[in-house]
Design a protein around this motif. Sequence first.
Motif, PDB file in Angstrom:
ATOM      1  N   ASP A 103       7.287  12.755  -6.023  1.00  0.00           N
ATOM      2  CA  ASP A 103       7.797  11.839  -5.309  1.00  0.00           C
ATOM      3  C   ASP A 103       8.922  12.522  -4.449  1.00  0.00           C
ATOM      4  O   ASP A 103       9.261  12.136  -3.178  1.00  0.00           O
ATOM      5  CB  ASP A 103       8.445  10.693  -6.172  1.00  0.00           C
ATOM      6  CG  ASP A 103       7.636   9.921  -6.874  1.00  0.00           C
ATOM      7  OD1 ASP A 103       6.403   9.588  -6.446  1.00  0.00           O
ATOM      8  OD2 ASP A 103       7.924   9.209  -7.857  1.00  0.00           O
TER       9      ASP A 103
ATOM     10  N   VAL B 126       4.989   3.743   2.529  1.00  0.00           N
ATOM     11  CA  VAL B 126       4.921   2.629   1.808  1.00  0.00           C
ATOM     12  C   VAL B 126       4.743   1.455   2.732  1.00  0.00           C
ATOM     13  O   VAL B 126       5.548   1.301   3.739  1.00  0.00           O
ATOM     14  CB  VAL B 126       6.073   2.290   0.823  1.00  0.00           C
ATOM     15  CG1 VAL B 126       5.887   0.901   0.177  1.00  0.00           C
ATOM     16  CG2 VAL B 126       6.049   3.420  -0.452  1.00  0.00           C
ATOM     17  N   THR B 127       3.612   0.599   2.759  1.00  0.00           N
ATOM     18  CA  THR B 127       3.506  -0.458   3.675  1.00  0.00           C
ATOM     19  C   THR B 127       3.625  -1.692   2.667  1.00  0.00           C
ATOM     20  O   THR B 127       2.746  -1.841   1.884  1.00  0.00           O
ATOM     21  CB  THR B 127       2.215  -0.336   4.550  1.00  0.00           C
ATOM     22  OG1 THR B 127       2.087   0.932   5.283  1.00  0.00           O
ATOM     23  CG2 THR B 127       2.009  -1.457   5.484  1.00  0.00           C
ATOM     24  N   LYS B 128       4.376  -2.610   3.300  1.00  0.00           N
ATOM     25  CA  LYS B 128       4.334  -4.126   2.887  1.00  0.00           C
ATOM     26  C   LYS B 128       4.106  -4.987   3.754  1.00  0.00           C
ATOM     27  O   LYS B 128       4.598  -4.954   4.891  1.00  0.00           O
ATOM     28  CB  LYS B 128       5.698  -4.340   2.120  1.00  0.00           C
ATOM     29  CG  LYS B 128       5.832  -3.237   1.149  1.00  0.00           C
ATOM     30  CD  LYS B 128       7.659  -3.505   0.571  1.00  0.00           C
ATOM     31  CE  LYS B 128       8.140  -2.698  -0.500  1.00  0.00           C
ATOM     32  NZ  LYS B 128       9.497  -2.717  -1.207  1.00  0.00           N
TER      33      LYS B 128
ATOM     34  N   THR C 175       8.250   5.640   6.068  1.00  0.00           N
ATOM     35  CA  THR C 175       7.784   7.015   5.661  1.00  0.00           C
ATOM     36  C   THR C 175       9.081   7.992   5.261  1.00  0.00           C
ATOM     37  O   THR C 175       9.884   7.979   5.641  1.00  0.00           O
ATOM     38  CB  THR C 175       7.034   7.507   6.746  1.00  0.00           C
ATOM     39  OG1 THR C 175       7.865   7.883   7.900  1.00  0.00           O
ATOM     40  CG2 THR C 175       5.809   6.581   7.109  1.00  0.00           C
TER      41      THR C 175
ATOM     42  N   THR D 191       0.780  -1.041  -0.040  1.00  0.00           N
ATOM     43  CA  THR D 191       0.205  -0.001   0.137  1.00  0.00           C
ATOM     44  C   THR D 191       0.814   1.057   0.017  1.00  0.00           C
ATOM     45  O   THR D 191       1.972   1.266   0.893  1.00  0.00           O
ATOM     46  CB  THR D 191      -0.964   0.150   1.218  1.00  0.00           C
ATOM     47  OG1 THR D 191      -1.642  -1.038   1.039  1.00  0.00           O
ATOM     48  CG2 THR D 191      -1.744   1.170   1.303  1.00  0.00           C
ATOM     49  N   ARG D 192       0.544   2.117  -0.883  1.00  0.00           N
ATOM     50  CA  ARG D 192       1.312   3.555  -1.071  1.00  0.00           C
ATOM     51  C   ARG D 192       0.343   4.615  -0.725  1.00  0.00           C
ATOM     52  O   ARG D 192      -0.611   4.576  -1.148  1.00  0.00           O
ATOM     53  CB  ARG D 192       1.850   3.744  -2.400  1.00  0.00           C
ATOM     54  CG  ARG D 192       2.962   2.460  -2.659  1.00  0.00           C
ATOM     55  CD  ARG D 192       3.514   2.528  -4.133  1.00  0.00           C
ATOM     56  NE  ARG D 192       4.442   1.705  -4.434  1.00  0.00           N
ATOM     57  CZ  ARG D 192       5.725   1.687  -4.060  1.00  0.00           C
ATOM     58  NH1 ARG D 192       6.241   2.832  -3.435  1.00  0.00           N
ATOM     59  NH2 ARG D 192       6.528   0.546  -4.446  1.00  0.00           N
TER      60      ARG D 192
ATOM     61  N   SER E 119       4.957  10.815   2.610  1.00  0.00           N
ATOM     62  CA  SER E 119       4.497   9.633   1.812  1.00  0.00           C
ATOM     63  C   SER E 119       4.818   8.479   2.584  1.00  0.00           C
ATOM     64  O   SER E 119       5.706   8.510   3.660  1.00  0.00           O
ATOM     65  CB  SER E 119       5.204   9.546   0.390  1.00  0.00           C
ATOM     66  OG  SER E 119       6.611   9.458   0.714  1.00  0.00           O
TER      67      SER E 119
ATOM     68  N   GLN F 158       6.838  -0.704   7.346  1.00  0.00           N
ATOM     69  CA  GLN F 158       6.299   0.598   6.909  1.00  0.00           C
ATOM     70  C   GLN F 158       7.413   1.567   6.866  1.00  0.00           C
ATOM     71  O   GLN F 158       7.874   1.889   7.933  1.00  0.00           O
ATOM     72  CB  GLN F 158       4.912   0.926   7.698  1.00  0.00           C
ATOM     73  CG  GLN F 158       4.255   2.014   7.183  1.00  0.00           C
ATOM     74  CD  GLN F 158       2.991   2.374   8.075  1.00  0.00           C
ATOM     75  OE1 GLN F 158       3.327   3.162   9.210  1.00  0.00           O
ATOM     76  NE2 GLN F 158       1.817   2.114   7.496  1.00  0.00           N
TER      77      GLN F 158
ATOM     78  N   ARG G 229      -1.382  -2.069  -4.337  1.00  0.00           N
ATOM     79  CA  ARG G 229      -1.007  -2.877  -5.472  1.00  0.00           C
ATOM     80  C   ARG G 229      -2.061  -3.885  -5.971  1.00  0.00           C
ATOM     81  O   ARG G 229      -2.735  -4.532  -5.426  1.00  0.00           O
ATOM     82  CB  ARG G 229       0.294  -3.550  -5.318  1.00  0.00           C
ATOM     83  CG  ARG G 229       0.744  -4.160  -6.324  1.00  0.00           C
ATOM     84  CD  ARG G 229       1.981  -5.012  -6.162  1.00  0.00           C
ATOM     85  NE  ARG G 229       3.213  -3.887  -6.055  1.00  0.00           N
ATOM     86  CZ  ARG G 229       4.418  -4.202  -5.385  1.00  0.00           C
ATOM     87  NH1 ARG G 229       4.505  -5.807  -5.435  1.00  0.00           N
ATOM     88  NH2 ARG G 229       5.299  -3.617  -5.297  1.00  0.00           N
TER      89      ARG G 229
ATOM     90  N   GLU H 263       0.105   9.386   0.223  1.00  0.00           N
ATOM     91  CA  GLU H 263       0.468  10.330   0.352  1.00  0.00           C
ATOM     92  C   GLU H 263      -0.413  11.165   1.034  1.00  0.00           C
ATOM     93  O   GLU H 263      -1.734  11.021   1.303  1.00  0.00           O
ATOM     94  CB  GLU H 263       0.715  11.266  -1.009  1.00  0.00           C
ATOM     95  CG  GLU H 263       1.713  10.623  -2.017  1.00  0.00           C
ATOM     96  CD  GLU H 263       1.075   9.369  -2.752  1.00  0.00           C
ATOM     97  OE1 GLU H 263      -0.274   9.458  -3.135  1.00  0.00           O
ATOM     98  OE2 GLU H 263       1.598   8.488  -3.017  1.00  0.00           O
TER      99      GLU H 263
END
Length: 216
Positions: free
Chosen positions: A109, A204-206, A170, A38-39, A202, A168, A68, A41
Amino acid sequence: MKKTALGGLALAGTLFFQLAGAGPSTAAERPVVTKTVTRGEGLTAEFDRTDGCIQTTVSVFGSVFTSRGSTARDKLGFVSVTQVDICTGTTLINGFGETTSTLNLAVPDELARGHLRMSMEFTNFADPDNPVVSPMTADVSFRATAKATTTFAMSRFPSEGIRLVSSQGTKSRPVSATGTVTLGAQKVVSRGMSSFSATIGSVVTKEKTTTFRAMK
């Protein structure tokens, strides 16, 4: 009633990493693996001004998250306003508005700038027995004032039969925000008025989940 957030709001500086470990799989177990990415902003800004006896404080927040493999975008926009006549102690405005649809957010970005535009219904609870609903619009631009910082963390949490690996990271950056926030016919934030605090970020969670099931 105020919401904050960069990660399902809240933004800009909060992150975590969870690692849940189960014992290794055996020949009698069949692992089932699922992965998600999950991304998101987000933008936040705080404004404060005093005109004579009238003091107005405004908080603005907006975020967008995508997963995604999905075309859906989870949006959240929020504005709170407090306005007080400091000469008489009378509260004129005390309320908030939010939206999950009528929101447009742009964050490159590099986080050097950003733009948040949204509309919503605002409810003023200054008179709690007679709350007043009014239309509200926000159009705010953000420009970086310092370098971006990144953070990452991890922790462990055991769970039998399941192995969860979640990370996660940031990136956040201090910014200056300017623009307009209009409540009914009143501009509670006007052009030429700068925020006293603002952040752009921003995340990004994986997440990887392995579930061990006994084979038949």
